[in-house]
Design a protein around this motif. Structure first.
Motif, mmCIF file in Angstrom:
data_model
loop_
_atom_site.group_PDB
_atom_site.id
_atom_site.type_symbol
_atom_site.label_atom_id
_atom_site.label_comp_id
_atom_site.label_asym_id
_atom_site.label_seq_id
_atom_site.Cartn_x
_atom_site.Cartn_y
_atom_site.Cartn_z
ATOM 1 N N GLY A 37 -8.398 14.488 -16.521
ATOM 2 C CA GLY A 37 -7.583 13.466 -17.144
ATOM 3 C C GLY A 37 -7.586 12.137 -16.418
ATOM 4 N N CYS A 48 -8.142 9.031 -18.398
ATOM 5 C CA CYS A 48 -7.061 8.675 -19.328
ATOM 6 C C CYS A 48 -6.175 7.576 -18.755
ATOM 7 C CB CYS A 48 -6.208 9.895 -19.653
ATOM 8 S SG CYS A 48 -7.092 11.268 -20.438
ATOM 9 N N HIS A 94 -2.584 7.401 -19.756
ATOM 10 C CA HIS A 94 -2.255 7.191 -21.166
ATOM 11 C C HIS A 94 -2.305 8.569 -21.864
ATOM 12 C CE1 HIS A 94 -3.413 3.036 -20.130
ATOM 13 N NE2 HIS A 94 -2.651 2.674 -21.156
ATOM 14 N N TYR A 95 -1.170 9.227 -21.925
ATOM 15 C CA TYR A 95 -1.104 10.559 -22.508
ATOM 16 C C TYR A 95 -0.236 10.543 -23.762
ATOM 17 C CZ TYR A 95 -2.927 11.987 -17.946
ATOM 18 O OH TYR A 95 -3.690 12.126 -16.821
ATOM 19 N N CYS A 146 -4.100 12.234 -24.460
ATOM 20 C CA CYS A 146 -5.427 11.615 -24.385
ATOM 21 C C CYS A 146 -6.424 12.557 -25.061
ATOM 22 C CB CYS A 146 -5.779 11.401 -22.920
ATOM 23 S SG CYS A 146 -7.413 10.730 -22.592
ATOM 24 N N VAL A 189 -10.129 13.806 -25.929
ATOM 25 C CA VAL A 189 -11.483 13.773 -25.379
ATOM 26 C C VAL A 189 -12.425 14.391 -26.407
ATOM 27 C CG1 VAL A 189 -12.953 14.353 -23.424
ATOM 28 C CG2 VAL A 189 -10.488 14.095 -23.087
ATOM 29 N N ASP A 214 -2.977 16.469 -21.756
ATOM 30 C CA ASP A 214 -1.591 16.010 -21.770
ATOM 31 C C ASP A 214 -0.779 16.871 -20.809
ATOM 32 O OD1 ASP A 214 0.789 14.816 -22.406
ATOM 33 O OD2 ASP A 214 0.682 15.213 -24.547
ATOM 34 N N TYR A 218 -12.956 9.148 -24.336
ATOM 35 C CA TYR A 218 -11.521 9.372 -24.157
ATOM 36 C C TYR A 218 -10.776 8.311 -24.971
ATOM 37 C CZ TYR A 218 -12.516 12.212 -19.939
ATOM 38 O OH TYR A 218 -12.962 13.164 -19.053
ATOM 39 N N CYS A 219 -9.824 8.740 -25.798
ATOM 40 C CA CYS A 219 -9.050 7.808 -26.622
ATOM 41 C C CYS A 219 -7.554 8.074 -26.449
ATOM 42 C CB CYS A 219 -9.401 7.958 -28.100
ATOM 43 S SG CYS A 219 -11.086 7.500 -28.530
ATOM 44 N N ASP A 220 -6.759 7.019 -26.648
ATOM 45 C CA ASP A 220 -5.314 7.208 -26.623
ATOM 46 C C ASP A 220 -4.816 7.533 -28.019
ATOM 47 O OD1 ASP A 220 -5.174 4.836 -28.066
ATOM 48 O OD2 ASP A 220 -4.443 3.635 -26.389
ATOM 49 N N LEU A 245 -10.426 4.599 -24.097
ATOM 50 C CA LEU A 245 -10.017 4.427 -22.712
ATOM 51 C C LEU A 245 -11.192 4.523 -21.750
ATOM 52 C CD1 LEU A 245 -6.894 6.782 -22.861
ATOM 53 C CD2 LEU A 245 -6.875 4.269 -22.892
#
Length: 479
Positions: free
Chosen positions: A362, A365, A368-369, A371, A373, A393, A427-429, A435
């Motif tokens: 993580g 991330c 930023h959770y 997150c 993947v 998370d 990785y995205c929020d 991210l």
């Protein structure tokens, strides 16, 4: 997806199927309450689809479920939520959210343990042998249990070698006319194909040279009319234009039933037989697997697992070569071994050793959770359904947004399961903003993940959820 969902009354509980509509008739008040809950569920799902990114869609569905105290709505909507839990790779919560109990029924055949004539054989070697001489093989699946798709994915290559050349998937939209040429599924390719194993099934068929078709009803037909329309769609796209075709089908639950009552009518498989007069090998995969609560397992399941301790899916074959099935209407039943977890994820994601675990931390991330993947094949577009995805998370994924209280600062981690090859890992929020991204290459085959870890064991940080969860009842059958 159509705007209203069919609800099928089984054992006093209505189950939703996202492919059809329901026509309200004169029904008892309790059924009307469930119909209203289904209409609300469908509206929520439509609203969720307007959010950008699968993580945001899941969160919208989750918050709608846990914010409601209406028991009728919860009974109906938990199936909807479980689909989205599979879409984000949260397979354990999906299985717990919606569990179909497998009770003993009067027409169950005797356990294969009761007769020494039956012997257990690996499903991956026995089913292709059983398929010899057939022109069609039908597999079924439990839509929120992607474990029940894994055997089908693994058998596509062996069936292709036997001359099977068409693959029909209930979930595939006929409107995705570019699927064959594109070579991979997108968010416009189907509903259940949002889940990575379902997408891998379609992607594998395309790579192997199958002609992939969708066949679900395009009208608002329900029940027997829907089944007949499905059969006509298969006949039109396969056997009418190619009388020598050999077909593999993936369908939900009892759509592959060869004989017997199906919602007061006939199943798709029986309607197709009327059109083609072709004998079909039907492979039942939705009844004999380990449920989150052992009380939901079929009574035969634990004795077979305790005696044989299988490491891979099994079928039973007689000394004369005949397959065993739990119930009439199916040719052979698949038994799945108990699930084991590695770093919080089920090891059946390795698809029998074809995919390997790839560790993800993580750290990218940047706190930023939650997150998301995702790993996509390097040769596919950004619109492709990922080969695998998961959420990192430190707080349980079923926590409401307003109830997220982190009590441990450890960085979450996990594993994606990937075939050898090159991937874009992104990785995205929760707003679908990138991210971090990188290209990774998975080389060769490594030893299979250990399968001895107890199911409940997980690794990772500890968090507190400021809410008491309510145990949900299970239901008896699915559609």
């Amino acid at each position: 997806m159509r705007s209203i969902l069919i609800l099928v009354a089984l054992a006093g509980v209505w189950l939703a199927d996202p492919a059809t509509s329901v026509q309200a008739q004169s029904i008892p008040p309790w059924q009307e309450r469930q119909l209203e809950a289904a209409r609300k569920s469908d509206a929520i799902m439509r609203e969720a689809s307007r959010h950008t990114g699968m993580l945001a869609q899941f969160q919208f569905m989750r918050d709608a479920y846990f914010s409601s105290r209406n028991p009728t709505f919860r009974v109906i909507f938990r199936q909807y939520l479980s689909w989205y839990q599979t879409f984000i790779g949260d397979y354990d919560d999906a299985a717990s959210m919606f569990s179909i109990a497998q009770r003993a029924l009067p027409d169950d055949r005797p356990s294969p343990l009761d007769d020494p004539a039956w012997s257990a054989q690996p499903a991956l070697t026995a089913i292709p042998q059983l398929a010899k001489g057939y022109r069609a093989v039908f597999f079924n699946e439990a839509h929120n249990i992607p474990l029940t798709r894994t055997v089908t994915v693994q058998l596509l290559a062996k069936l292709r070698a036997e001359g099977f050349d068409y693959f029909a998937a209930e979930t595939v939209y006929q409107t995705d006319t570019k699927l064959q040429s594109r070579g991979y599924p997108t968010g416009n390719s189907g509903f259940y194909t949002e889940e990575p194993i379902a997408a891998e099934m379609v992607r594998t068929a395309l790579k192997l040279g199958y002609k992939v078709i969708g066949y679900d009803a395009l009208s608002d037909a329900t029940g027997d009319e829907r089944e007949a329309e499905q059969a006509r769609n298969i006949y039109r796209q396969v056997f009418k234009s190619d009388p020598n075709a050999k077909l593999v089908v993936d369908a939900g639950y009892a759509h592959i039933l060869e004989e017997g009552d199906f919602q007061g009518g006939m199943s798709m498989a029986e309607h197709l037989y009327k059109l083609t007069h072709l004998d079909v090998l039907t492979v039942e995969q939705t009844m004999l697997y380990g449920h989150p609560a052992a009380s939901d397992d079929h009574p035969y399941y634990t004795p077979v697992m305790d005696r044989l301790h299988p490491k891979e899916p099994l079928v039973f074959i007689s000394k004369s070569g005949q397959p065993w099935s739990l119930r009439p209407g199916y040719d052979v039943s698949v038994w799945f071994p108990p699930q084991t977890l590695r770093r919080g994820r089920p090891t059946w994601l390795d698809l029998g050793g074809e995919r390997m675990p790839y560790y993800v931390s993580g750290e990218p991330c940047n706190r930023h959770y939650p997150c998301l993947v995702e790993a996509r094949y390097a040769g596919e577009g950004d619109d492709a359904i990922p080969a695998d995805r998961m959420v990192l998370d430190p707080v349980p994924l079923n926590a409401l947004s307003s109830e997220r209280v982190v009590t441990d600062s450890k960085v979450p981690f996990g594993e994606l399961y990937l075939r050898p090859g090159t991937y874009r890992v992104v990785y995205c929020d929760e707003n679908n903003a990138t991210l971090f991204s990188q290209n990774v290459t998975i080389k060769g085959h490594s030893p299979r993940p250990p399968r001895s870890q107890p199911r409940a064991a997980t690794a990772g940080p500890v968090a507190t959820l400021v809410r008491g969860d309510v145990a949900q009842p299970s239901v008896d059958q699915g559609n």
